[in-house]
Motif scaffolding. Structure first.
Motif, PDB file in Angstrom:
ATOM      1  N   MET A 121       9.957   9.086  -0.483  1.00  0.00           N
ATOM      2  CA  MET A 121       9.633   8.108   0.558  1.00  0.00           C
ATOM      3  C   MET A 121       8.130   8.041   0.799  1.00  0.00           C
ATOM      4  O   MET A 121       7.551   6.951   0.918  1.00  0.00           O
ATOM      5  CB  MET A 121      10.350   8.472   1.854  1.00  0.00           C
ATOM      6  N   LEU A 122       7.499   9.207   0.880  1.00  0.00           N
ATOM      7  CA  LEU A 122       6.053   9.254   1.116  1.00  0.00           C
ATOM      8  C   LEU A 122       5.308   8.617  -0.048  1.00  0.00           C
ATOM      9  O   LEU A 122       4.375   7.826   0.156  1.00  0.00           O
ATOM     10  CB  LEU A 122       5.615  10.703   1.311  1.00  0.00           C
ATOM     11  N   THR A 123       5.720   8.924  -1.275  1.00  0.00           N
ATOM     12  CA  THR A 123       5.069   8.354  -2.445  1.00  0.00           C
ATOM     13  C   THR A 123       5.218   6.835  -2.478  1.00  0.00           C
ATOM     14  O   THR A 123       4.247   6.102  -2.708  1.00  0.00           O
ATOM     15  CB  THR A 123       5.656   8.959  -3.725  1.00  0.00           C
ATOM     16  N   GLY A 124       6.437   6.363  -2.251  1.00  0.00           N
ATOM     17  CA  GLY A 124       6.663   4.924  -2.249  1.00  0.00           C
ATOM     18  C   GLY A 124       5.887   4.213  -1.168  1.00  0.00           C
ATOM     19  O   GLY A 124       5.316   3.131  -1.391  1.00  0.00           O
ATOM     20  N   VAL A 128       3.249   1.411  -2.311  1.00  0.00           N
ATOM     21  CA  VAL A 128       3.566   0.040  -1.932  1.00  0.00           C
ATOM     22  C   VAL A 128       2.743  -0.406  -0.731  1.00  0.00           C
ATOM     23  O   VAL A 128       2.269  -1.544  -0.661  1.00  0.00           O
ATOM     24  CB  VAL A 128       5.077  -0.106  -1.642  1.00  0.00           C
ATOM     25  N   GLY A 129       2.550   0.504   0.222  1.00  0.00           N
ATOM     26  CA  GLY A 129       1.821   0.137   1.429  1.00  0.00           C
ATOM     27  C   GLY A 129       0.337  -0.043   1.212  1.00  0.00           C
ATOM     28  O   GLY A 129      -0.305  -0.849   1.897  1.00  0.00           O
ATOM     29  N   VAL A 136       3.547  -9.818  -2.096  1.00  0.00           N
ATOM     30  CA  VAL A 136       4.276  -9.185  -3.196  1.00  0.00           C
ATOM     31  C   VAL A 136       5.303  -8.194  -2.649  1.00  0.00           C
ATOM     32  O   VAL A 136       6.427  -8.101  -3.162  1.00  0.00           O
ATOM     33  CB  VAL A 136       3.288  -8.484  -4.146  1.00  0.00           C
ATOM     34  N   ARG A 137       4.922  -7.443  -1.604  1.00  0.00           N
ATOM     35  CA  ARG A 137       5.880  -6.514  -0.985  1.00  0.00           C
ATOM     36  C   ARG A 137       7.138  -7.249  -0.548  1.00  0.00           C
ATOM     37  O   ARG A 137       8.247  -6.723  -0.700  1.00  0.00           O
ATOM     38  CB  ARG A 137       5.242  -5.831   0.227  1.00  0.00           C
ATOM     39  N   TYR A 177      11.048  -0.392   0.356  1.00  0.00           N
ATOM     40  CA  TYR A 177      11.517  -1.775   0.523  1.00  0.00           C
ATOM     41  C   TYR A 177      11.364  -2.245   1.962  1.00  0.00           C
ATOM     42  O   TYR A 177      11.141  -3.436   2.229  1.00  0.00           O
ATOM     43  CB  TYR A 177      12.984  -1.893   0.090  1.00  0.00           C
ATOM     44  N   SER A 178      11.492  -1.312   2.905  1.00  0.00           N
ATOM     45  CA  SER A 178      11.448  -1.701   4.319  1.00  0.00           C
ATOM     46  C   SER A 178      10.085  -2.247   4.723  1.00  0.00           C
ATOM     47  O   SER A 178       9.983  -3.006   5.697  1.00  0.00           O
ATOM     48  CB  SER A 178      11.814  -0.506   5.208  1.00  0.00           C
ATOM     49  N   LEU A 179       9.028  -1.886   3.986  1.00  0.00           N
ATOM     50  CA  LEU A 179       7.700  -2.410   4.305  1.00  0.00           C
ATOM     51  C   LEU A 179       7.656  -3.927   4.140  1.00  0.00           C
ATOM     52  O   LEU A 179       6.911  -4.614   4.842  1.00  0.00           O
ATOM     53  CB  LEU A 179       6.645  -1.761   3.410  1.00  0.00           C
ATOM     54  N   GLY A 180       8.438  -4.441   3.218  1.00  0.00           N
ATOM     55  CA  GLY A 180       8.456  -5.881   2.992  1.00  0.00           C
ATOM     56  C   GLY A 180       9.248  -6.661   4.019  1.00  0.00           C
ATOM     57  O   GLY A 180       9.215  -7.895   4.026  1.00  0.00           O
TER      58      GLY A 180
END
Length: 252
Positions: A121-124, A128-129, A136-137, A177-180
């Motif tokens: 989770m931290l890496t993603g 992504v963040g 794009v996100r 995915y939740s960031l998007g």
């Protein structure tokens, strides 16, 4: 990101406490830390005046706000899209120790496997963040949600410790995915209801992260832990497919 770091730190400190003190004493330390946190919240955070009004008006207003949000299609689906994969992932995390025990992994492997999901989770979140632009996100919401579910399907085959760690790490990265969905959720809610909306998002997340382990735990007693973890992956993948049917990640 803060939540993932806290989980990793908790696993590290908890493991050290168990090694140094034993399980019963480590649980007592955990209880003492909860009490310390409660005192810190009570004394360290400012008190907020809810305003004047008849008794129970705040609770009633909260229920009305929740009903309004859940009765509106766009906020409702955005809430569900953020709740359901998290519930399935919590179910998987709750089964890791049982799975490792059934597969007779070395005792130290349990902590490693437990750390893989928050590490992913931290890496993603970092990648992504920080490196992916917001438009794009938003287009990557469904694919990243699928990344959460697809690796978990392999647990139906009973992978070993090394492969299990890789699968859990990969599944954790998909949580980005939740960031998007964040901007879409903010745009879908009227400004006056945004505080209520984010409270509902948080409370629903916490509730379903309790429901998920209960549901998949029951399934594990019937079908086995590996099958239950794979079922959690299938549920997440189904949510990703549902998200992919949306015409756009932002409200029209």
């Amino acid at each position: 990101m803060a939540s993932s770091v806290a989980q990793l730190a908790g696993l590290a400190v908890g493991g050290a406490a168990v090694a140094a003190l034993g399980t019963r004493q480590a649980l007592a330390v955990g209880a003492a830390l909860h009490l310390t946190a409660a005192v810190a919240v009570r004394l360290g955070l400012p008190r907020i005046d809810p305003g004047s009004g008849p008794s129970g008006s705040v609770a009633k207003a909260g229920l009305r706000g929740t009903a309004a949000l859940m009765s509106t299609r766009c906020p409702r689906r955005l809430l569900l899209a953020q709740w359901l994969p998290g519930a399935a992932t919590a179910g998987v995390e709750a089964l890791i120790v049982a799975y490792a025990g059934q597969r007779h992994f070395a005792p130290g492997t349990y902590a490693l496997l437990m750390a893989c999901v928050p590490a992913g989770m931290l890496t993603g979140a970092l990648v992504v963040g920080r490196l992916v632009r917001p438009p794009v996100r938003e287009r990557l919401v469904a694919p990243l949600a699928a990344v959460m579910g697809l690796p978990l399907l392999a647990f139906a085959a009973g992978p070993g410790a090394g492969l299990s760690a890789v699968l859990l790490l990969c599944a954790g990265t998909g949580f980005a995915y939740s960031l998007g969905l964040q901007r879409a959720f903010l745009d879908a809610v009227p400004a006056a209801a945004q505080g209520q909306a984010f409270r509902l998002l948080h409370s629903g997340t916490m509730t379903l992260q309790g429901v998920g382990p209960a549901c998949f735990g029951v399934l594990a007693t019937v079908a086995g832990t590996g099958a239950a973890m794979a079922a959690a992956g299938a549920a997440t993948l189904a949510t990703a497919c549902w998200i992919a049917t949306w015409h756009t990640a932002t409200p029209s």
